[in-house]
Design an enzyme around this catalytic site. Structure first.
Site, PDB file in Angstrom:
ATOM      1  N   ASP A 243       0.834  -1.200   0.000  1.00  0.00           N
ATOM      2  CA  ASP A 243       0.000   0.000   0.000  1.00  0.00           C
ATOM      3  C   ASP A 243       0.869   1.252   0.000  1.00  0.00           C
ATOM      4  O   ASP A 243       0.535   2.265   0.575  1.00  0.00           O
ATOM      5  CB  ASP A 243      -0.965  -0.016   1.189  1.00  0.00           C
ATOM      6  CG  ASP A 243      -0.226  -0.096   2.516  1.00  0.00           C
ATOM      7  OD1 ASP A 243      -0.853   0.137   3.558  1.00  0.00           O
ATOM      8  OD2 ASP A 243       0.997  -0.396   2.512  1.00  0.00           O
ATOM      9  N   GLU A 244       2.022   1.121  -0.649  1.00  0.00           N
ATOM     10  CA  GLU A 244       2.938   2.260  -0.755  1.00  0.00           C
ATOM     11  C   GLU A 244       3.075   2.678  -2.219  1.00  0.00           C
ATOM     12  O   GLU A 244       3.220   1.825  -3.097  1.00  0.00           O
ATOM     13  CB  GLU A 244       4.338   1.878  -0.250  1.00  0.00           C
ATOM     14  CG  GLU A 244       4.393   1.495   1.199  1.00  0.00           C
ATOM     15  CD  GLU A 244       5.681   0.743   1.509  1.00  0.00           C
ATOM     16  OE1 GLU A 244       5.611  -0.344   2.124  1.00  0.00           O
ATOM     17  OE2 GLU A 244       6.751   1.234   1.083  1.00  0.00           O
TER      18      GLU A 244
END
Lengths: 346, 195
Positions: A243-244
């Site tokens: 989720d980066e």
């Protein structure tokens, strides 16, 4: 004219249809059927050879006397018409007593243009002449080359598609880390002004844990779209971890712009995302570094600075953007130094 | 086998019977793709497998399909080059027939790895000829029949062709030239280029 019966014009017309017989005064006394086709304006018989054909090499042949001395040498000629068709020729004495000569002509490399310009057919060439084979080969090879060229284009297209794939994150359609590295390397290779944004989703783990991976994937695809919509086409949006995300923004001229873009991304991500009757709620923390030619750095340094700014946002309570400053680094070093010291001694 | 041959079969089937039939044929012989590249090489067995599956899927006798394939090869749009290149072989139909022995070599001059089956023309009395086609692929004689019918027409000749059967890789076609200049024929411009 005393000639060997074997070398009658009829025989010559078959053996070398592109020949002309020229008498001692330089006038054509007989022209082979194909030679005549090169001069459709008038019968060649009776015209002066050098008025129809110009000898280019050997140079300076301008009269019959020079010409008869060029026997057994390869002649380069040109027809005195608009096409200026290049011909090759060979000259032999025909009737030494009378002083007449035979000039046999050929197209050489200009055969393709010659056939077209004078509308020649198979019958215009001697059966042993390779002209037809040459035309066949040129045409066949051209067709084969064209087929190969089409194959190459298709293969190139496939390669581009494959490379594109390798630069793309399959879930979101965003660029991947490899693409990001390429973009950053390019930007850092010249003095330029750009920004790198590290974006980390907040509360994403909760979505995954409570609503499942399908919900998580849906959220990732949606936030990917938001980031693409909130940036310019020239910006690069890459997914670098679960989720980066990292956004590279070339040609950024003020911190104000960066704050505005970051704010918009966070605001839009905070809007509830409906998934199968449930609302997924997330936010984002952003760490941004603005790189200018005067604070040039390596890729590792730039990414580390963006990371530092990101953790500052997380520590400050998430859902916000922090712009990197040297002060942040100094503060981080103060915190880290005793730990490092401890690590070395312990 | 050379991709040009498989590619031609593919285009023939797609144009004549439709793409689904072609996909069916490829699936039947266990191919994982349906597009042949003209300038690549493929396993030798593909060609005969494709032809066998073609007759099965379409449900027509192999002989007549092979002749249709020959006709297609020299008449279909996009195959103008093939017919033009054949015309280089001779100034009239008989001249052309005599050039067929050289056809495999002529083809290899253009595409060095394309090996076509050997052909042998024999002349008999009264404008009668027989063409022996030596091919591993059964029905190659019928492909040649299709080509010869079109070429006779192209030269304006009236010829009567008959597949005289054959065995063990040799098929024979009987050719009777009824009239060498029966019709005008198609004009052949040496200097033109096929599109």
């Amino acid at each position: 004219m005393t000639t060997s019966p074997l070398l009658s014009p009829t025989v010559l017309d078959v053996l070398c249809p592109m020949h002309v017989v020229v008498d001692a005064t330089g006038h054509v006394t007989h022209a082979g059927p194909t030679a005549q086709k090169l001069w459709p304006y008038a019968p060649l018989e009776g015209t002066r050879f050098l008025e129809v054909f110009c000898v280019k090499r050997p140079r300076a042949i301008s009269n019959m006397h020079d010409l008869t001395h060029a026997a057994d040498r390869k002649l380069h000629l040109e027809i005195r018409n608009a096409e200026r068709t290049a011909l090759k020729g060979i000259l032999v004495p025909f009737d030494s007593a009378g002083g007449s000569i035979i000039v046999n002509l050929g197209f050489g490399i200009s055969v393709i243009d010659g056939v077209r310009d004078y509308a020649l057919t198979n019958a215009d060439f001697a059966a042993t002449d390779l002209a037809i084979e040459m035309l066949y080969l040129v045409e066949a090879k051209t067709a084969a080359m064209e087929a190969s060229r089409r194959l190459n284009l298709r293969l190139q297209g496939a390669r581009v598609a494959a490379e594109e794939q390798a630069y793309t994150d399959t879930l979101t359609g965003l660029k991947n880390r490899r693409a990001l590295d390429t973009v950053l390397t390019r930007l850092l290779s010249t003095p330029s002004q750009f920004a790198v944004m590290h974006i980390d989703l907040d509360y994403f783990k909760a979505v995954n844990d409570t609503l499942g991976h399908a919900a998580g994937d849906h959220v990732l695809q949606l936030v990917a779209r938001i980031m693409v919509e909130e940036t310019r086409a020239s910006d690069t949006v890459a997914r670098v971890g679960g989720d980066e995300f990292t956004v590279v923004l070339p040609d950024v001229h003020s911190e104000k712009t960066l704050r505005r873009i970051g704010r918009r991304i966070i605001d839009r991500m905070e809007e509830p995302i409906p998934f199968q009757g449930e609302d997924c709620r997330i936010s984002a923390s952003i760490g941004t570094v603005w790189v200018r030619p005067e604070n040039a750095a390596t890729m590792e340094e730039v990414l580390a600075d963006a990371d530092l700014a990101l953790y500052a946002s997380k520590h400050a309570g998430r859902a916000q953007q922090t712009l990197y400053t040297p002060a942040l680094r100094a503060a981080a070093n103060r915190v880290q130094a005793p730990q490092e010291h401890k690590g070395q001694t312990g | 086998m050379h991709g040009l041959i498989n590619r031609t079969i593919q285009q023939f089937v797609c144009d004549t019977y439709g793409v689904p039939v072609w996909e069916d044929i490829c699936a039947r012989i266990g191919l994982e793709f349906t597009d042949f590249e003209a300038m690549l090489s493929y396993e030798k067995s593909y060609t005969s497998d494709l032809l066998t599956a073609m007759a099965d899927v379409v449900g027509r006798p192999r002989a007549s399909m092979m002749e249709d394939l020959g006709t297609y090869l020299v008449t279909a749009p996009g195959f103008d080059a093939a017919r033009r290149l054949l015309r280089f072989g001779g100034v009239n139909f008989v001249d052309f027939l005599h050039s067929l022995d050289d056809l495999p070599d002529r083809v290899r001059l253009a595409v060095s790895d394309l090996y076509l089956p050997a052909l042998e023309l024999h002349s008999h009395a009264d404008n009668r000829f027989s063409l022996r086609c030596m091919a591993d692929i059964s029905g190659y004689g019928h492909v040649m029949m299709g080509i010869l019918r079109v070429m006779a027409d192209d030269y304006g000749a009236l010829a009567w062709l008959d597949h005289a059967g054959g065995s063990a890789g040799v098929e024979t076609i009987s050719i009777s030239l009824v009239a060498a200049d029966f019709a005008e024929g198609r004009h052949f411009d040496l200097g033109a280029r096929a599109g």
